[in-house]
Design a protein around this motif. Structure first.
Motif, short mmCIF file in Angstrom:
data_model
loop_
_atom_site.label_atom_id
_atom_site.label_comp_id
_atom_site.label_asym_id
_atom_site.label_seq_id
_atom_site.Cartn_x
_atom_site.Cartn_y
_atom_site.Cartn_z
N TYR A 135 13.31 4.52 25.57
CA TYR A 135 12.41 5.15 24.60
C TYR A 135 13.10 6.38 24.00
O TYR A 135 13.70 7.18 24.73
CB TYR A 135 11.12 5.56 25.31
CG TYR A 135 10.20 6.47 24.53
CD1 TYR A 135 9.21 5.94 23.70
CD2 TYR A 135 10.28 7.85 24.63
CE1 TYR A 135 8.34 6.76 22.99
CE2 TYR A 135 9.42 8.69 23.93
CZ TYR A 135 8.45 8.14 23.12
OH TYR A 135 7.60 8.97 22.41
N ILE A 163 13.62 8.05 28.99
CA ILE A 163 13.33 8.81 27.78
C ILE A 163 14.59 9.53 27.34
O ILE A 163 15.22 10.25 28.12
CB ILE A 163 12.20 9.83 28.01
CG1 ILE A 163 10.93 9.12 28.48
CG2 ILE A 163 11.93 10.63 26.74
CD1 ILE A 163 9.81 10.07 28.89
N THR A 171 9.28 -0.30 17.15
CA THR A 171 9.93 -1.25 18.06
C THR A 171 10.62 -2.33 17.24
O THR A 171 10.44 -2.40 16.01
CB THR A 171 8.93 -1.86 19.05
OG1 THR A 171 9.64 -2.57 20.07
CG2 THR A 171 7.98 -2.84 18.35
N ILE A 176 4.88 4.67 16.36
CA ILE A 176 5.70 4.02 17.38
C ILE A 176 6.48 2.89 16.73
O ILE A 176 5.91 2.03 16.05
CB ILE A 176 4.84 3.46 18.53
CG1 ILE A 176 4.01 4.57 19.17
CG2 ILE A 176 5.73 2.79 19.58
CD1 ILE A 176 3.07 4.07 20.25
N VAL A 195 10.75 3.62 32.58
CA VAL A 195 11.08 4.10 31.24
C VAL A 195 12.11 5.22 31.29
O VAL A 195 11.94 6.20 32.01
CB VAL A 195 9.81 4.58 30.50
CG1 VAL A 195 10.18 5.15 29.14
CG2 VAL A 195 8.82 3.42 30.34
N TYR A 246 11.95 1.24 22.16
CA TYR A 246 10.88 1.91 21.42
C TYR A 246 11.36 3.29 20.97
O TYR A 246 12.25 3.89 21.60
CB TYR A 246 9.63 2.08 22.29
CG TYR A 246 9.05 0.78 22.77
CD1 TYR A 246 8.13 0.08 21.99
CD2 TYR A 246 9.43 0.22 24.00
CE1 TYR A 246 7.61 -1.14 22.42
CE2 TYR A 246 8.92 -0.98 24.44
CZ TYR A 246 8.00 -1.66 23.64
OH TYR A 246 7.49 -2.86 24.06
N ALA A 266 5.09 11.75 26.11
CA ALA A 266 5.88 10.69 26.76
C ALA A 266 6.20 11.08 28.20
O ALA A 266 6.16 10.25 29.11
CB ALA A 266 7.16 10.43 25.98
#
Length: 340
Positions: A40, A71, A230, A228, A69, A91, A53
């Motif tokens: 992400y 980040i 993707t 967002i 995830v 993402y 997040a």
């Protein structure tokens, strides 16, 4: 223009290296190998506005959804779009208007699946006592900003709404961390900044002046804020993953606007140089953009009719060409966005 392209390319290469390094990690940030690894990108850096997040990570929302995830700080909408399109991140977050402009002018295999803010946070920020107090003051002024930033990409659209000539305002390339100091020193008349960046700007001013804010959304109320992003293949082949991820992220967003101070402290746990007071103030300023007073839908909701208005607005401003070529489905996967 050559400088702008080379500068953006340099940032993209750096971000690519950072993301690749994170993706090479065997355990990601949660360290649970039974979870699906997901990468992400924040929209830009690790400012307070990005804390949601880290809240979703800290509170286990991602883990509960089955994800480990990682980040990584993003470096602006255009770079986030390219990195997600290239498979270097699953993402990312980027400004919706800048996303529409970018996708309207180059084909990238990405889509958007939910709005972080229902109103645009883009703005030109100056300081009281200076030469900028209203949009009509912008011609002839110097605006510090990163090349390719959301504020710069969107400026011609804002200028048209303000009935000023965008060519008469000069954008001066500067890295974002230097912008508040450049403004304070008077080396630029204003800077491109999100509304939530005001606390940082005011803190950096040695004279204690208040910020003068010209929000793009005041003249362009249909514009969304961040969205967002993707890849198309994830949205098509793994819609359940997308829904689970966005649901977890929006849980973190809800908690962040409900408890800005708590979210800022969480951010500081993962990003130790965080100024908790500034991050808290950013999140407080962000709340009415995430959930405006007249907004009754779920967090992240997307209105295809409004998306078409944004596209039409950008076509009229000649930011997207040719007219009529882009449809809402080209930039938003409405089926995956949160529903009421």
């Amino acid at each position: 223009m050559r400088f702008r392209r080379s500068a953006v390319a340099g940032v993209a290469v750096l971000a690519l290296a950072l993301v690749s390094a994170c993706n090479d990690s065997e355990t990601g940030q949660n360290g649970d190998t039974s979870l699906e690894k997901v990468s992400y990108l924040t929209s830009f850096g690790t400012f307070g506005r990005e804390a949601y997040a880290y809240v979703a990570l800290e509170k286990g929302y991602f883990k509960d959804a089955g994800f480990d995830v990682t980040i990584t700080p993003g470096s602006g909408t255009v770079d986030v779009l390219k990195l997600v399109a290239g498979g270097q991140a699953d993402y990312g977050i980027g400004d919706f208007t800048a996303t529409v402009i970018t996708l309207g002018n180059q084909k990238l295999p990405v889509t958007t699946v939910g709005m972080v803010q229902q109103k645009s946070m883009a703005a030109i920020v100056a300081l009281e006592g200076g030469s900028i107090n209203r949009p009509e003051d912008l011609p002839g002024k110097r605006i510090g900003d990163q090349p390719g930033s959301t504020n710069q990409v969107m400026f011609p659209v804002y200028a048209k709404a303000a009935k000023i000539d965008p060519e008469q305002t000069k954008f001066v390339a500067n890295p974002p961390p230097q912008l508040p100091q450049l403004l304070s020193s008077g080396k630029v008349d204003g800077i491109g900044q999100f509304v939530v960046g005001v606390p940082l700007v005011e803190k950096a001013d040695s004279k204690g002046r208040k910020a003068v804010v010209l929000p793009y959304g005041n003249l362009l109320p249909d514009l969304y804020g961040n969205t967002i992003i993707t890849r198309n293949d994830l949205a098509k082949d793994h819609p359940d993953q997308v829904k689970k991820f966005t649901t977890a992220l929006f849980k973190g967003l809800q908690d962040a606007i409900d408890d800005p101070a708590g979210a800022a402290k969480t951010l500081a746990k993962y990003v130790p140089n965080t100024n908790v007071d500034v991050a808290t103030a950013e999140l407080q300023l962000m709340k009415p953009y995430v959930k405006p007073d007249d907004f009754t839908g779920p967090l992240g909701e997307v209105d295809p009719v409004r998306v078409q208005k944004v596209i039409s607005l950008l076509e009229e401003a000649e930011a997207v060409k040719p007219k009529g070529a882009m449809k809402p489905a080209d930039v938003v996967n409405d089926a995956l966005a949160p529903k009421g």
